[in-house]
Design a protein around this motif. Sequence first.
Motif, PDB file in Angstrom:
ATOM      1  N   ARG A 147      17.588 -10.649  -0.439  1.00 45.51           N
ATOM      2  CA  ARG A 147      16.516  -9.991  -0.105  1.00 45.51           C
ATOM      3  C   ARG A 147      16.659  -8.463   0.335  1.00 45.51           C
ATOM      4  NH1 ARG A 147      13.673 -14.255   3.972  1.00 45.51           N
ATOM      5  NH2 ARG A 147      14.473 -16.129   2.982  1.00 45.51           N
ATOM      6  N   THR A 148      15.260  -8.012   0.345  1.00 44.19           N
ATOM      7  CA  THR A 148      15.657  -6.457   0.666  1.00 44.19           C
ATOM      8  C   THR A 148      14.269  -6.222   1.980  1.00 44.19           C
ATOM      9  OG1 THR A 148      14.973  -4.138   0.024  1.00 44.19           O
ATOM     10  CG2 THR A 148      13.806  -5.971  -1.080  1.00 44.19           C
ATOM     11  N   ASN A 149      14.621  -5.244   2.806  1.00 42.93           N
ATOM     12  CA  ASN A 149      13.510  -4.714   3.808  1.00 42.93           C
ATOM     13  C   ASN A 149      12.886  -3.387   3.331  1.00 42.93           C
ATOM     14  OD1 ASN A 149      15.495  -6.609   5.677  1.00 42.93           O
ATOM     15  ND2 ASN A 149      13.338  -7.043   5.867  1.00 42.93           N
ATOM     16  N   TYR A 150      13.278  -2.797   2.116  1.00 44.27           N
ATOM     17  CA  TYR A 150      13.096  -1.426   1.942  1.00 44.27           C
ATOM     18  C   TYR A 150      12.293  -1.290   0.497  1.00 44.27           C
ATOM     19  CZ  TYR A 150      16.294  -0.986   5.871  1.00 44.27           C
ATOM     20  OH  TYR A 150      16.754  -1.204   6.967  1.00 44.27           O
ATOM     21  N   ALA A 151      11.172  -0.714   0.398  1.00 42.83           N
ATOM     22  CA  ALA A 151      10.686  -0.626  -0.742  1.00 42.83           C
ATOM     23  C   ALA A 151      10.056   0.727  -1.243  1.00 42.83           C
ATOM     24  CB  ALA A 151       9.340  -1.561  -0.685  1.00 42.83           C
ATOM     25  N   ALA A 152       9.801   0.711  -2.662  1.00 43.91           N
ATOM     26  CA  ALA A 152       9.281   2.123  -3.124  1.00 43.91           C
ATOM     27  C   ALA A 152       7.655   2.187  -3.009  1.00 43.91           C
ATOM     28  CB  ALA A 152       9.599   2.105  -4.617  1.00 43.91           C
ATOM     29  N   CYS A 153       7.298   3.531  -2.697  1.00 43.84           N
ATOM     30  CA  CYS A 153       5.838   3.686  -2.475  1.00 43.84           C
ATOM     31  C   CYS A 153       5.165   4.044  -3.794  1.00 43.84           C
ATOM     32  CB  CYS A 153       5.849   5.188  -1.553  1.00 43.84           C
ATOM     33  SG  CYS A 153       3.888   5.628  -1.352  1.00 43.84           S
ATOM     34  N   TRP A 154       4.039   3.208  -4.159  1.00 45.79           N
ATOM     35  CA  TRP A 154       3.234   3.669  -5.305  1.00 45.79           C
ATOM     36  C   TRP A 154       1.956   3.891  -5.167  1.00 45.79           C
ATOM     37  CZ3 TRP A 154       4.461  -1.876  -8.313  1.00 45.79           C
ATOM     38  CH2 TRP A 154       5.543  -1.750  -9.041  1.00 45.79           C
ATOM     39  N   GLY A 155       1.764   4.489  -4.138  1.00 46.90           N
ATOM     40  CA  GLY A 155       0.699   5.313  -3.700  1.00 46.90           C
ATOM     41  C   GLY A 155      -0.705   4.683  -3.294  1.00 46.90           C
ATOM     42  N   ASP A 156      -1.698   4.927  -3.443  1.00 47.24           N
ATOM     43  CA  ASP A 156      -3.016   4.439  -2.802  1.00 47.24           C
ATOM     44  C   ASP A 156      -3.939   3.821  -3.793  1.00 47.24           C
ATOM     45  OD1 ASP A 156      -3.779   6.790  -4.068  1.00 47.24           O
ATOM     46  OD2 ASP A 156      -5.152   7.281  -2.490  1.00 47.24           O
ATOM     47  N   ALA A 157      -3.305   3.235  -4.950  1.00 44.92           N
ATOM     48  CA  ALA A 157      -4.302   2.446  -5.699  1.00 44.92           C
ATOM     49  C   ALA A 157      -3.419   1.567  -6.825  1.00 44.92           C
ATOM     50  CB  ALA A 157      -5.168   3.450  -6.970  1.00 44.92           C
ATOM     51  N   ASN A 158      -3.706   0.361  -6.692  1.00 48.19           N
ATOM     52  CA  ASN A 158      -2.990  -0.879  -7.282  1.00 48.19           C
ATOM     53  C   ASN A 158      -3.149  -1.030  -8.659  1.00 48.19           C
ATOM     54  OD1 ASN A 158      -5.309  -2.304  -6.966  1.00 48.19           O
ATOM     55  ND2 ASN A 158      -4.143  -3.939  -5.875  1.00 48.19           N
ATOM     56  N   HIS A 159      -3.871  -0.206  -9.415  1.00 50.64           N
ATOM     57  CA  HIS A 159      -3.772  -0.275 -10.597  1.00 50.64           C
ATOM     58  C   HIS A 159      -2.537   0.704 -11.456  1.00 50.64           C
ATOM     59  CE1 HIS A 159      -6.799  -0.681 -14.439  1.00 50.64           C
ATOM     60  NE2 HIS A 159      -5.211  -0.983 -14.810  1.00 50.64           N
ATOM     61  N   ALA A 160      -1.665   0.993 -10.368  1.00 51.69           N
ATOM     62  CA  ALA A 160      -0.510   1.487 -10.824  1.00 51.69           C
ATOM     63  C   ALA A 160       0.605   0.618 -10.884  1.00 51.69           C
ATOM     64  CB  ALA A 160      -0.007   2.719  -9.617  1.00 51.69           C
ATOM     65  N   THR A 161       0.260  -0.566 -10.546  1.00 57.31           N
ATOM     66  CA  THR A 161       1.168  -1.868 -10.846  1.00 57.31           C
ATOM     67  C   THR A 161       1.738  -1.825 -12.234  1.00 57.31           C
ATOM     68  OG1 THR A 161      -0.278  -3.375 -10.537  1.00 57.31           O
ATOM     69  CG2 THR A 161       0.793  -2.558  -8.706  1.00 57.31           C
TER      70      THR A 161
END
Length: 404
Positions: free
Chosen positions: A174-188
Amino acid sequence: MFQRYQNRNGFTLVELLVVIAIIGVLVGLLLPAVQAAREAARRMSCSNNFKQIGLAIHNYHAAYDNMPLQGTGTYNYAGALYDTPNASPGGGGNSYNRLSFLVGITPFIEQQALWQQISNPYVTTGGLVWQAMGPLPTTTVAVLSANPYDPWITDVAGYRCPSDPGKGLPSLGRTNYAACWGDANHATRDAESYVNQAGISDATHVSYVQAASRGAFVYRKKMAFRDILDGLSNTIMCGEIMTDLGDNDIRSTPASAGGRTAAQWDVGGLLRCRGGIDPARPQFWSPTQSITASIEDRRGSKWMAANALYSAFFTMLPPNSETCHHGNYHEEYLASISSRHQGGAHVLMGDGAVKFITDSIEAGNVNSAQVTIHNYLPPGSGSPFGLWGSLGTRGSSETLQGDF
């Protein structure tokens, strides 16, 4: 005439009851303070873990002149299946370029032994070989039980917040820390996903990804500090997420908003799952709400996986909001930061500072369309999601107004 006095060597029953009552009152008054002190200590430890991750990212950047990739590894090595080892020295399986940035920084958080296991072929107890960088990180527990790959089932203490009680199966590490992908989820998605076998690019969808990829991390793309044009101290690099306890919590159990349609990015698309929240218990999904069937697909359940569900987030809905997917539950996610702390969650800024973001941060218009192409907000627009959205973008030139 002499008066005789008799010495008393104990308490009367009334006195004893009074003392017990006083002790009970004192314990009742002190216990909340003790519990608060313990949570404060856990929160401080969580913040320190994040600072170490920030330091590791900066050291990685100093060594390689770019940030660790969120979406790296091997891809279609010798035609081997993603989750099948073989007996050859080169090994089988491949990670499909879906390893998280947390894999890359293991040597920089004093996990060199774990990195050596990952970066070299790994021989299983049955004598089969996984190739270097391991199998697909979303490989199921059942497959890894038959062909053990220990790195993917290892809990790394530095990736866990002490306030989060989540532990063990059905999650892997498990992890409690994640990367920021910004403010639009087409960036996935990434540009490579829109190139066919003939090498011809789907220019329309590539343009969607380029317009929407506004965070400090971009899926499967090398990013450097020089790409963060808004300034490292003004841009969120990573954020805290809670792991799932199997209780249908809206923050960690992903709900389905239905099929993959344009409504995902159009006005009101962010709130398509909100009708499934139980009105009597607003922290949980209603029993009738459709959620992801696999119990392994839960928030923060695989630290090595770069998919949005496991180790990434967006700055659209404010902290501790619901987690929702639109069709492809590995990629097309709406997921914010979250935590077991009271009232908010930690973020790691680009300059290494750790800040606590409250649930009440100004988050603009949550009914807004996202910044992408396809007749929604045009590329280069300021974030429609207020201060929270602005902190998640790396180069949109927003002026930050407000405290956080």
